[in-house]
Design an enzyme around this catalytic site. Sequence first.
Site, short mmCIF file in Angstrom:
data_model
loop_
_atom_site.label_atom_id
_atom_site.label_comp_id
_atom_site.label_asym_id
_atom_site.label_seq_id
_atom_site.Cartn_x
_atom_site.Cartn_y
_atom_site.Cartn_z
CG ASP A 166 -1.76 1.07 1.21
OD1 ASP A 166 -3.01 1.12 0.71
OD2 ASP A 166 -1.43 2.23 2.01
CG ASP A 179 -1.07 3.43 5.63
OD1 ASP A 179 -1.87 3.98 4.91
OD2 ASP A 179 -0.19 4.28 6.31
CD GLU A 239 -4.23 0.73 -3.63
OE1 GLU A 239 -5.38 0.41 -3.22
OE2 GLU A 239 -3.66 1.75 -3.29
#
Length: 265
Positions: free
Chosen positions: A36, A216, A120
């Site tokens: 993340d 996170d 991501e």
Amino acid sequence: MKNVTVSQSCGKWYVSIQTEREVEQPIPKGGAVGIDMGVARFATLSDGTFYAPLNSFKRHETALCKAQQAMSRKIKFSNNWKKAKARIQKIHSRIGNARRDSLHTVTTTISKNHAMVCIEELQVRNMSQSASGAADAPGRNVRAKPGLNKSILDQGWFEFRRQLEYKMEWRGGWLLVVPPQNTSRTCPCCGHGSADNRRTQAQFMCVECGFEENADLVGAINVLRAGHARIACEVSGIKSPAAGTRRSGSFRFKPGLSAVGISGI
Ligand SMILES: [Zn+2]
């Protein structure tokens, strides 16, 4: 040896040597991990490891500001002006070196210890667009946005992804890019997805089952799950729910194919 480049930057000389050699099919080490990306923490891994923000620009900002003021007081093209200018270039080069060094350290560590890395898809370009909006639809938080923009651009997320991509490939691993939808608000414990799960920026608390964790880390766990889901769908031939995203790059060297290794400066 393929080529050698000699360059000069800020009074220092650099030699970059490019070589080509046959390599064995690399065997990746370690398991899978989700990452993340954030502002408070540069990167959080699904195993709980996290890396502090680079923030090198902020650290050097004061020095840069002073040097720029000093230069503005000098007579243009005078010797003192030239000296002041060189000082500014030196600070810029220091900023670049510090950022490059910390990024390389992080990406090398991650790629050495994991066979699969899920990350991501970040729309940094959209995020860093102007907040002022158009005349008929003025943007919100116009004053707050430049600070965030600077922070996002200062993070080097694109460079992080780029390095991770080729370093994973070097070691025979995979970099899997997953869509960012709901990774920050879905509970990894019961699967409940709601914006209410994120009361603050830093803390995640599930309104359904009460699961509590750093936000996170929750994001990183969900990114890893999204990556696993994607592979499962691809293997079984089901159209992935994550349609529209791509599997990043080609991941393995074909046996017998020579790879080009670039020795750094
Ligand atoms: Zn829950």
